[in-house]
Design a protein around this motif. Structure first.
Motif, mmCIF file in Angstrom:
data_model
loop_
_atom_site.group_PDB
_atom_site.id
_atom_site.type_symbol
_atom_site.label_atom_id
_atom_site.label_comp_id
_atom_site.label_asym_id
_atom_site.label_seq_id
_atom_site.Cartn_x
_atom_site.Cartn_y
_atom_site.Cartn_z
ATOM 1 N N PRO A 84 0.827 -1.207 0.000
ATOM 2 C CA PRO A 84 0.000 0.000 0.000
ATOM 3 C C PRO A 84 0.865 1.262 0.000
ATOM 4 O O PRO A 84 2.064 1.207 0.289
ATOM 5 N N GLU A 85 0.241 2.377 -0.307
ATOM 6 C CA GLU A 85 0.903 3.670 -0.208
ATOM 7 C C GLU A 85 1.115 4.000 1.257
ATOM 8 O O GLU A 85 0.319 3.621 2.110
ATOM 9 N N GLY A 86 2.193 4.716 1.551
ATOM 10 C CA GLY A 86 2.397 5.171 2.924
ATOM 11 C C GLY A 86 3.815 4.932 3.392
ATOM 12 O O GLY A 86 4.740 4.777 2.594
ATOM 13 N N SER A 87 3.970 4.902 4.709
ATOM 14 C CA SER A 87 5.302 4.749 5.271
ATOM 15 C C SER A 87 5.747 3.290 5.191
ATOM 16 O O SER A 87 4.927 2.376 5.227
ATOM 17 N N PHE A 88 7.058 3.107 5.059
ATOM 18 C CA PHE A 88 7.593 1.752 4.951
ATOM 19 C C PHE A 88 8.928 1.676 5.660
ATOM 20 O O PHE A 88 9.572 2.684 5.931
ATOM 21 N N ARG A 89 9.366 0.469 5.946
ATOM 22 C CA ARG A 89 10.712 0.196 6.460
ATOM 23 C C ARG A 89 11.175 -1.113 5.845
ATOM 24 O O ARG A 89 10.388 -2.044 5.715
ATOM 25 N N VAL A 90 12.460 -1.148 5.442
ATOM 26 C CA VAL A 90 13.077 -2.366 4.919
ATOM 27 C C VAL A 90 14.213 -2.740 5.863
ATOM 28 O O VAL A 90 15.039 -1.889 6.204
ATOM 29 N N VAL A 91 14.236 -4.000 6.288
ATOM 30 C CA VAL A 91 15.302 -4.512 7.149
ATOM 31 C C VAL A 91 15.894 -5.738 6.463
ATOM 32 O O VAL A 91 15.184 -6.715 6.219
ATOM 33 N N VAL A 92 17.183 -5.656 6.127
ATOM 34 C CA VAL A 92 17.862 -6.759 5.448
ATOM 35 C C VAL A 92 18.623 -7.561 6.502
ATOM 36 O O VAL A 92 19.279 -6.992 7.370
ATOM 37 N N GLY A 93 18.526 -8.898 6.410
ATOM 38 C CA GLY A 93 19.229 -9.762 7.361
ATOM 39 C C GLY A 93 20.733 -9.532 7.327
ATOM 40 O O GLY A 93 21.286 -9.114 6.312
ATOM 41 N N ARG A 94 21.407 -9.822 8.413
ATOM 42 C CA ARG A 94 22.852 -9.579 8.510
ATOM 43 C C ARG A 94 23.682 -10.578 7.706
ATOM 44 O O ARG A 94 24.829 -10.329 7.382
ATOM 45 N N GLU A 95 23.093 -11.747 7.391
ATOM 46 C CA GLU A 95 23.894 -12.799 6.753
ATOM 47 C C GLU A 95 23.999 -12.657 5.245
ATOM 48 O O GLU A 95 24.952 -13.155 4.657
ATOM 49 N N ALA A 96 23.073 -11.987 4.594
ATOM 50 C CA ALA A 96 23.126 -11.867 3.137
ATOM 51 C C ALA A 96 22.395 -10.611 2.692
ATOM 52 O O ALA A 96 21.474 -10.150 3.368
ATOM 53 N N GLY A 97 22.796 -10.093 1.543
ATOM 54 C CA GLY A 97 22.109 -8.938 0.970
ATOM 55 C C GLY A 97 20.822 -9.356 0.271
ATOM 56 O O GLY A 97 20.392 -10.510 0.365
ATOM 57 N N CYS A 98 20.235 -8.412 -0.432
ATOM 58 C CA CYS A 98 18.944 -8.646 -1.090
ATOM 59 C C CYS A 98 18.904 -7.795 -2.357
ATOM 60 O O CYS A 98 19.375 -6.656 -2.348
ATOM 61 N N VAL A 99 18.364 -8.372 -3.430
ATOM 62 C CA VAL A 99 18.130 -7.607 -4.661
ATOM 63 C C VAL A 99 16.634 -7.662 -4.946
ATOM 64 O O VAL A 99 16.051 -8.751 -4.981
ATOM 65 N N ALA A 100 16.022 -6.490 -5.118
ATOM 66 C CA ALA A 100 14.581 -6.419 -5.350
ATOM 67 C C ALA A 100 14.287 -5.478 -6.510
ATOM 68 O O ALA A 100 15.023 -4.526 -6.753
ATOM 69 N N VAL A 101 13.207 -5.779 -7.228
ATOM 70 C CA VAL A 101 12.721 -4.906 -8.293
ATOM 71 C C VAL A 101 11.403 -4.304 -7.815
ATOM 72 O O VAL A 101 10.478 -5.037 -7.455
ATOM 73 N N PHE A 102 11.333 -2.983 -7.770
ATOM 74 C CA PHE A 102 10.106 -2.282 -7.389
ATOM 75 C C PHE A 102 9.443 -1.735 -8.641
ATOM 76 O O PHE A 102 10.123 -1.215 -9.537
ATOM 77 N N VAL A 103 8.104 -1.831 -8.696
ATOM 78 C CA VAL A 103 7.348 -1.326 -9.845
ATOM 79 C C VAL A 103 6.205 -0.470 -9.328
ATOM 80 O O VAL A 103 5.456 -0.886 -8.434
ATOM 81 N N TRP A 104 6.094 0.731 -9.900
ATOM 82 C CA TRP A 104 4.980 1.625 -9.580
ATOM 83 C C TRP A 104 4.304 2.032 -10.872
ATOM 84 O O TRP A 104 4.979 2.335 -11.860
ATOM 85 N N GLU A 105 2.971 2.075 -10.848
ATOM 86 C CA GLU A 105 2.247 2.620 -12.003
ATOM 87 C C GLU A 105 2.325 4.137 -11.903
ATOM 88 O O GLU A 105 2.069 4.714 -10.849
ATOM 89 N N LEU A 106 2.728 4.785 -12.991
ATOM 90 C CA LEU A 106 2.877 6.238 -12.979
ATOM 91 C C LEU A 106 1.515 6.914 -13.094
ATOM 92 O O LEU A 106 0.626 6.418 -13.788
ATOM 93 N N PRO A 107 1.353 8.063 -12.433
ATOM 94 C CA PRO A 107 0.106 8.824 -12.618
ATOM 95 C C PRO A 107 -0.020 9.227 -14.090
ATOM 96 O O PRO A 107 1.006 9.387 -14.774
ATOM 97 N N ALA A 108 -1.238 9.393 -14.546
ATOM 98 C CA ALA A 108 -1.502 9.669 -15.961
ATOM 99 C C ALA A 108 -0.669 10.820 -16.501
ATOM 100 O O ALA A 108 -0.168 10.751 -17.614
ATOM 101 N N GLU A 109 -0.451 11.874 -15.690
ATOM 102 C CA GLU A 109 0.269 13.028 -16.203
ATOM 103 C C GLU A 109 1.760 12.736 -16.436
ATOM 104 O O GLU A 109 2.426 13.470 -17.151
ATOM 105 N N PHE A 110 2.278 11.661 -15.853
ATOM 106 C CA PHE A 110 3.688 11.309 -16.043
ATOM 107 C C PHE A 110 3.879 10.185 -17.051
ATOM 108 O O PHE A 110 4.968 9.982 -17.565
ATOM 109 N N ALA A 111 2.837 9.393 -17.281
ATOM 110 C CA ALA A 111 2.951 8.260 -18.214
ATOM 111 C C ALA A 111 3.186 8.798 -19.618
ATOM 112 O O ALA A 111 2.649 9.824 -20.001
ATOM 113 N N ARG A 112 4.034 8.097 -20.367
ATOM 114 C CA ARG A 112 4.273 8.525 -21.744
ATOM 115 C C ARG A 112 4.001 7.379 -22.695
ATOM 116 O O ARG A 112 4.127 6.249 -22.396
#
Length: 112
Positions: A84-112
């Motif tokens: 959901p929209e709003g505040s967030f926190r990400v905590v990565v474990g100490r033993e290994a890193g993390c790779v993530a892909v984030f996707v957001w739908e752009l508001p109509a005025e920004f979409a091309r």
């Protein structure tokens, strides 16, 4: 009053029979100009927060904990989280890193 969007976690294998990669995520979100796709690499032990628009997170490697308001999810490689929209926190474990892909739908005025 609308109820806030809930955090929803599924496995990539429920959505696609192709291997999970940045390319396969981009292929799900077309046309490209309608979405913002961001690949983020996090170091072991990284812990940060902020605010963001509603979107989807695809975990490519490693694992992390994501908190959205009072909702908490433990995410591992192959997990897909709609958040959901709003505040967030990400905590990565100490033993290994993390790779993530984030996707957001752009508001109509920004979409091309």
């Amino acid at each position: 009053m609308m109820e806030p969007k809930k955090l929803k976690v599924r496995r990539w294998s429920e959505l696609s029979n192709t291997p999970l990669s940045e390319e396969s995520v981009r292929a799900r979100h077309l046309p490209a100009g309608k979405y913002r796709v961001s690949v983020d690499q996090y170091s072991p032990g990284e812990n940060f927060g902020g605010g963001m628009r509603a979107g989807t997170c695809y975990v490519l490697t490693g694992h992390c904990q994501m908190e959205f308001g009072t909702q908490v999810a433990q995410l591992a490689a192959g997990d897909v989280a709609e958040f959901p929209e709003g505040s967030f926190r990400v905590v990565v474990g100490r033993e290994a890193g993390c790779v993530a892909v984030f996707v957001w739908e752009l508001p109509a005025e920004f979409a091309r």
